[in-house]
Design a protein around this motif. Structure first.
Motif, mmCIF file in Angstrom:
data_model
loop_
_atom_site.group_PDB
_atom_site.id
_atom_site.type_symbol
_atom_site.label_atom_id
_atom_site.label_comp_id
_atom_site.label_asym_id
_atom_site.label_seq_id
_atom_site.Cartn_x
_atom_site.Cartn_y
_atom_site.Cartn_z
ATOM 1 N N GLU A 1 0.835 -1.223 0.000
ATOM 2 C CA GLU A 1 0.000 0.000 0.000
ATOM 3 C C GLU A 1 0.860 1.258 0.000
ATOM 4 O OE1 GLU A 1 -2.979 -0.258 3.098
ATOM 5 O OE2 GLU A 1 -3.038 -2.425 2.786
ATOM 6 N N GLY A 2 1.853 1.296 -0.846
ATOM 7 C CA GLY A 2 2.684 2.492 -0.989
ATOM 8 C C GLY A 2 3.814 2.601 0.025
ATOM 9 N N ALA A 3 3.741 1.806 1.086
ATOM 10 C CA ALA A 3 4.783 1.864 2.114
ATOM 11 C C ALA A 3 5.762 0.695 1.913
ATOM 12 C CB ALA A 3 4.146 1.770 3.486
ATOM 13 N N THR A 4 6.935 0.811 2.551
ATOM 14 C CA THR A 4 7.877 -0.312 2.488
ATOM 15 C C THR A 4 7.902 -0.993 3.851
ATOM 16 O OG1 THR A 4 9.186 0.955 0.942
ATOM 17 C CG2 THR A 4 10.242 -0.980 1.900
ATOM 18 N N VAL A 5 7.698 -2.303 3.839
ATOM 19 C CA VAL A 5 7.636 -3.034 5.111
ATOM 20 C C VAL A 5 8.508 -4.283 5.042
ATOM 21 C CG1 VAL A 5 5.256 -2.291 5.541
ATOM 22 C CG2 VAL A 5 5.666 -4.479 4.430
ATOM 23 N N MET A 6 8.805 -4.820 6.227
ATOM 24 C CA MET A 6 9.565 -6.067 6.276
ATOM 25 C C MET A 6 8.866 -7.003 7.267
ATOM 26 S SD MET A 6 13.558 -6.651 7.207
ATOM 27 C CE MET A 6 14.157 -8.284 7.619
ATOM 28 N N HIS A 7 8.624 -8.225 6.836
ATOM 29 C CA HIS A 7 7.971 -9.191 7.713
ATOM 30 C C HIS A 7 8.995 -9.871 8.602
ATOM 31 C CE1 HIS A 7 4.031 -8.797 5.931
ATOM 32 N NE2 HIS A 7 4.665 -8.665 4.773
ATOM 33 N N VAL A 8 8.696 -9.947 9.887
ATOM 34 C CA VAL A 8 9.662 -10.561 10.803
ATOM 35 C C VAL A 8 9.006 -11.660 11.640
ATOM 36 C CG1 VAL A 8 11.295 -8.647 10.939
ATOM 37 C CG2 VAL A 8 9.286 -8.645 12.427
ATOM 38 N N VAL A 9 7.797 -11.992 11.295
ATOM 39 C CA VAL A 9 7.081 -13.016 12.044
ATOM 40 C C VAL A 9 7.674 -14.389 11.694
ATOM 41 C CG1 VAL A 9 5.275 -13.381 10.303
ATOM 42 C CG2 VAL A 9 4.721 -13.662 12.726
ATOM 43 N N THR A 10 7.693 -15.324 12.633
ATOM 44 C CA THR A 10 8.173 -16.675 12.321
ATOM 45 C C THR A 10 7.060 -17.671 12.653
ATOM 46 O OG1 THR A 10 9.028 -17.223 14.510
ATOM 47 C CG2 THR A 10 10.514 -16.045 13.023
ATOM 48 N N GLU A 11 7.262 -18.907 12.197
ATOM 49 C CA GLU A 11 6.225 -19.932 12.437
ATOM 50 C C GLU A 11 6.015 -20.189 13.924
ATOM 51 O OE1 GLU A 11 7.936 -23.101 10.264
ATOM 52 O OE2 GLU A 11 7.499 -22.100 8.356
ATOM 53 N N LYS A 12 7.094 -19.999 14.688
ATOM 54 C CA LYS A 12 7.017 -20.334 16.116
ATOM 55 C C LYS A 12 6.224 -19.310 16.928
ATOM 56 C CE LYS A 12 11.572 -22.213 16.001
ATOM 57 N NZ LYS A 12 12.766 -21.425 16.109
ATOM 58 N N ASP A 13 5.966 -18.137 16.349
ATOM 59 C CA ASP A 13 5.341 -17.076 17.143
ATOM 60 C C ASP A 13 3.933 -17.435 17.598
ATOM 61 O OD1 ASP A 13 7.375 -15.174 17.183
ATOM 62 O OD2 ASP A 13 6.937 -14.649 15.097
ATOM 63 N N THR A 14 3.694 -17.171 18.866
ATOM 64 C CA THR A 14 2.348 -17.394 19.369
ATOM 65 C C THR A 14 1.635 -16.053 19.522
ATOM 66 O OG1 THR A 14 3.335 -17.463 21.555
ATOM 67 C CG2 THR A 14 2.755 -19.576 20.564
ATOM 68 N N LYS A 15 2.430 -14.976 19.657
ATOM 69 C CA LYS A 15 1.797 -13.650 19.707
ATOM 70 C C LYS A 15 1.987 -12.965 18.355
ATOM 71 C CE LYS A 15 5.916 -11.490 21.456
ATOM 72 N NZ LYS A 15 6.797 -10.997 22.342
ATOM 73 N N GLU A 16 1.219 -11.919 18.161
ATOM 74 C CA GLU A 16 1.290 -11.242 16.866
ATOM 75 C C GLU A 16 2.522 -10.342 16.786
ATOM 76 O OE1 GLU A 16 -1.056 -8.188 14.047
ATOM 77 O OE2 GLU A 16 -1.948 -8.624 16.004
ATOM 78 N N ILE A 17 3.293 -10.497 15.732
ATOM 79 C CA ILE A 17 4.446 -9.623 15.516
ATOM 80 C C ILE A 17 4.198 -8.894 14.192
ATOM 81 C CG2 ILE A 17 6.952 -9.478 15.207
ATOM 82 C CD1 ILE A 17 6.396 -10.553 17.932
ATOM 83 N N PRO A 18 3.774 -7.635 14.280
ATOM 84 C CA PRO A 18 3.475 -6.910 13.036
ATOM 85 C C PRO A 18 4.746 -6.672 12.226
ATOM 86 C CG PRO A 18 3.057 -5.537 14.989
ATOM 87 C CD PRO A 18 3.546 -6.837 15.483
ATOM 88 N N PRO A 19 4.600 -6.461 10.906
ATOM 89 C CA PRO A 19 5.782 -6.182 10.097
ATOM 90 C C PRO A 19 6.426 -4.857 10.493
ATOM 91 C CG PRO A 19 3.764 -5.963 8.799
ATOM 92 C CD PRO A 19 3.355 -6.506 10.126
ATOM 93 N N VAL A 20 7.712 -4.721 10.216
ATOM 94 C CA VAL A 20 8.417 -3.476 10.524
ATOM 95 C C VAL A 20 8.121 -2.484 9.411
ATOM 96 C CG1 VAL A 20 10.666 -2.449 10.989
ATOM 97 C CG2 VAL A 20 10.303 -4.859 11.462
ATOM 98 N N MET A 21 7.683 -1.286 9.775
ATOM 99 C CA MET A 21 7.452 -0.228 8.791
ATOM 100 C C MET A 21 8.778 0.460 8.555
ATOM 101 S SD MET A 21 4.669 0.995 7.436
ATOM 102 C CE MET A 21 3.875 2.539 7.741
ATOM 103 N N LEU A 22 9.246 0.446 7.305
ATOM 104 C CA LEU A 22 10.539 1.064 7.002
ATOM 105 C C LEU A 22 10.389 2.443 6.365
ATOM 106 C CD1 LEU A 22 12.313 -2.091 5.554
ATOM 107 C CD2 LEU A 22 12.781 -1.015 7.750
ATOM 108 N N VAL A 23 9.449 2.541 5.403
ATOM 109 C CA VAL A 23 9.216 3.825 4.741
ATOM 110 C C VAL A 23 7.713 4.052 4.648
ATOM 111 C CG1 VAL A 23 9.795 5.274 2.741
ATOM 112 C CG2 VAL A 23 11.232 3.301 3.279
ATOM 113 N N LYS A 24 7.295 5.240 5.041
ATOM 114 C CA LYS A 24 5.867 5.567 4.943
ATOM 115 C C LYS A 24 5.498 5.811 3.486
ATOM 116 C CE LYS A 24 6.177 8.652 8.428
ATOM 117 N NZ LYS A 24 5.830 9.696 9.379
ATOM 118 N N SER A 25 4.205 5.802 3.192
ATOM 119 C CA SER A 25 3.799 5.986 1.788
ATOM 120 C C SER A 25 4.255 7.347 1.248
ATOM 121 C CB SER A 25 2.289 5.802 1.644
ATOM 122 O OG SER A 25 1.635 6.606 2.582
ATOM 123 N N GLY A 26 4.391 8.344 2.130
ATOM 124 C CA GLY A 26 4.855 9.653 1.679
ATOM 125 C C GLY A 26 6.363 9.717 1.484
#
Ligand code: ARG
Length: 573
Positions: free
Chosen positions: A278-303
């Motif tokens: 959605e116009g932003a740059t993100v990186m996923h850091v979640v792994t299969e082992k995660d039991t809690k939610e780990i949102p992706p890292v926002m690197l660059v906003k859409s602006g």
């Protein structure tokens, strides 16, 4: 004693029943399991072997195979005597290879420091002192918040107020003024106002975000203005840090990494770790082992703007490349746990950080008011650090006259003592809790000369200084530790011998509260010794000289430990 304990690795501990022995060890039980042997039999074997060593007065076996040890007085005396004249007090301070970066302080430009930053400064400073004492190669860095949306809020607010300033003229070709267009007082007033307006009005917020993006993309007028803001802020921040006696090797703020942020993001994209969403740059850091939610890292906003995480990732890249860091400790509010979890995962996953790099979020809890909510000013505002320091020192002045401390000294000397006492009250109160726990800011309690407080410990150390002065005046020389005539004396020597282990444990767990407990216990054990052993009335010269040596050894230990907490001891009080 500490060598004994460090060799057998934490299985030798202080006796739970000091009436039976001095140390106890569960080693036979632990080893028996893996060796498939009867623990009691093994304990007998260990006991027989160790009994040959002259250091033990007594070794006994208790229960299913616990070993109880008592050392000979000769050994205890010899140890105390050696350590008391050793420069690093028996501590192995040989330069360690480990390069540790401590990231602490981290105030934000234009926002005055508050009590959260106080904790970061006090805990971080204690850790840097401790690690340095232990011989680590420490690099401390004050990661200033100088690149976020608050900068855009300030720029757009000033543009609304003074649109004719050259910083806002896109076609301005001359030199920007060397003098800042506003004072620090105005800047600090302007920030809360700008922030309030932006929160209430989405258009103003959008404008602030555009300004932030343009600043980050290097618009010359905004960069020039931003530099003024940073310089003004750094000047006042320096005043607070100086009062706290906290020093940093570097002040590399978020902005220091502006070029690196884009290179790192490009690299992450090229290597397939980051993606556009959605116009932003993100990186996923979640792994299969995660039991809690780990949102992706926002690197660059859409602006196009970078975020807090982007600057932290670029900072790690820099710290690995430039400082060759083996361990990085972030002394930051525990509520930022998720942020660090995401950042640490991102750098490990992408290889920005080598697998061997130890990344630690050294979190801490909140300072609360009596109502259990984060500490505020009387009118409900955020308590600024500078105001808090003034409050603490004023209280110390009051306490000192109440307790008749330093009554015979000049006004100026008393003021100086009040500053030292105030800082000791503040720092000890903060550090004595485990850093993760929240605590209630209770100035009455913290500044008392009684109980487990900074002022009490200063008072104890100063009293020891005065004992030594009295001995010198009476012509009694400090001898060497050579006798052990009582239980109280033996206990004091044993307590002093815990110095190295305490430091090592505090460093391993990044827990300065261990140092607080230790220095408090030491003062209690010393008091018992002092009550029982009448030093200045003692006629036997060897005994008196030995006692004085023990007094002086206690004083250096106390002063060193307090020093590691960032607490200075005055000569007199
Ligand atoms: N400026 C941040 C704050 O006030 C703290 C910075 C901590 N350090 C870091 N590398 N993120 O919350």
């Amino acid at each position: 004693m500490s060598t004994l304990r460090s060799k057998i690795e934490s299985v030798v501990v202080d006796a739970a029943r000091p009436d039976l022995c001095q140390f106890q060890c569960n080693g036979a039980l632990a080893v028996a399991k893996s060796a498939g042997r009867n623990p009691r039999e093994l304990a007998v074997e260990i006991m027989e072997r160790l009994s040959e060593k002259p250091m033990f007065k007594n070794i006994e076996i208790a229960g299913p195979g616990f070993l109880n040890f008592t050392l000979t007085d000769a050994y205890i005396i010899n140890h105390a005597s050696e350590v008391s004249v050793d420069e690093s007090m028996g501590c192995d301070t040989a330069a360690k290879e480990l390069r540790v970066v401590i990231d602490f302080g981290g105030p934000n430009v234009a926002k005055p420091m508050h009590v959260g930053h106080l904790r970061s400064a006090i805990i971080g400073d204690s850790l840097q002192r401790l690690f340095r004492y232990l011989g680590y190669n420490v690099i401390s860095d004050n990661h200033l918040g100088d690149w976020g949306t608050q900068m855009g809020m300030l720029i757009s607010e000033l543009r609304r107020r003074e649109p004719s300033l050259p910083y806002f003229d896109e076609f301005f070709g001359g030199e920007y003024p060397a003098e800042a267009p506003i004072s620090i007082v105005d800047l600090e007033l302007m920030y809360p106002e700008a922030s309030k307006k932006c929160k209430a009005d989405s258009e103003l917020m959008a404008e602030a975000i555009v300004c932030t993006d343009q600043l980050q993309q290097g618009r010359p007028g905004f960069v020039a203005l931003w530099k003024h803001f940073v310089n003004l802020s750094v000047k006042t921040l320096n005043v607070d840090f100086e009062k706290l006696d906290v020093k940093f090797d570097h002040w590399l703020g978020e902005s220091y990494y502006m070029d690196r942020m884009s290179t790192v993001v490009d690299r992450l994209k090229k290597d397939g770790f980051a993606e556009t969403s959605e116009g932003a740059t993100v990186m996923h850091v979640v792994t299969e082992k995660d039991t809690k939610e780990i949102p992706p890292v926002m690197l660059v906003k859409s602006g196009g703007g970078f975020l807090y995480a982007t600057s932290d990732i670029a900072t790690i890249d820099y710290r690995v490349e430039t400082f060759n860091a083996d361990r990085i400790c972030y002394v930051v509010d525990k509520r930022q746990g998720l942020h660090f979890e995401q950042v640490f995962r991102a750098v490990k996953k992408s290889g920005i950080a080598p697998e061997s790099l130890m990344l630690e979020h050294v979190g801490f809890g909140t300072v609360n008011g009596a109502d259990g909510k984060p500490y505020k000013t009387r009118d409900g505002g955020v308590m600024k650090l500078g105001d808090l320091i003034t409050l603490v020192i004023d209280k110390a002045v009051e306490r000192i006259s109440e307790a008749n401390v330093a009554a015979d000294q000049s006004e100026e000397a008393r003021r100086e003592i009040a500053e030292i006492v105030g800082m000791a009250a503040l720092k000890f109160a903060d550090l004595q809790n485990h850093r993760l726990s929240d605590y209630v800011f209770d100035l009455e309690k913290f500044s008392s000369f009684e109980g487990k407080t900074g002022p009490y410990l200063l008072y104890s150390a100063v009293r020891i200084k005065s004992i030594l002065r009295k001995a010198t005046d009476a012509g009694f020389p400090v001898g060497s530790i050579a006798v052990c005539t009582s239980e109280a004396e033996r206990n004091l020597m044993l307590e002093l011998a815990k110095f190295e282990d305490t430091l090592i444990a505090a460093a391993a767990d990044t827990a300065p509260n261990y140092l607080c407990d230790y220095v408090y216990d030491l003062s209690k054990v010393f008091n018992r010794f002092f009550k029982e052993c009448h030093i200045l009335r003692e006629e036997n010269e060897t005994t008196r000289g030995s006692w004085l040596a023990l007094v002086s050894y206690t004083l250096s230990t106390m002063e060193t430990v307090l020093g590691l907490l960032g607490i200075q001891v005055p000569e007199r009080m």
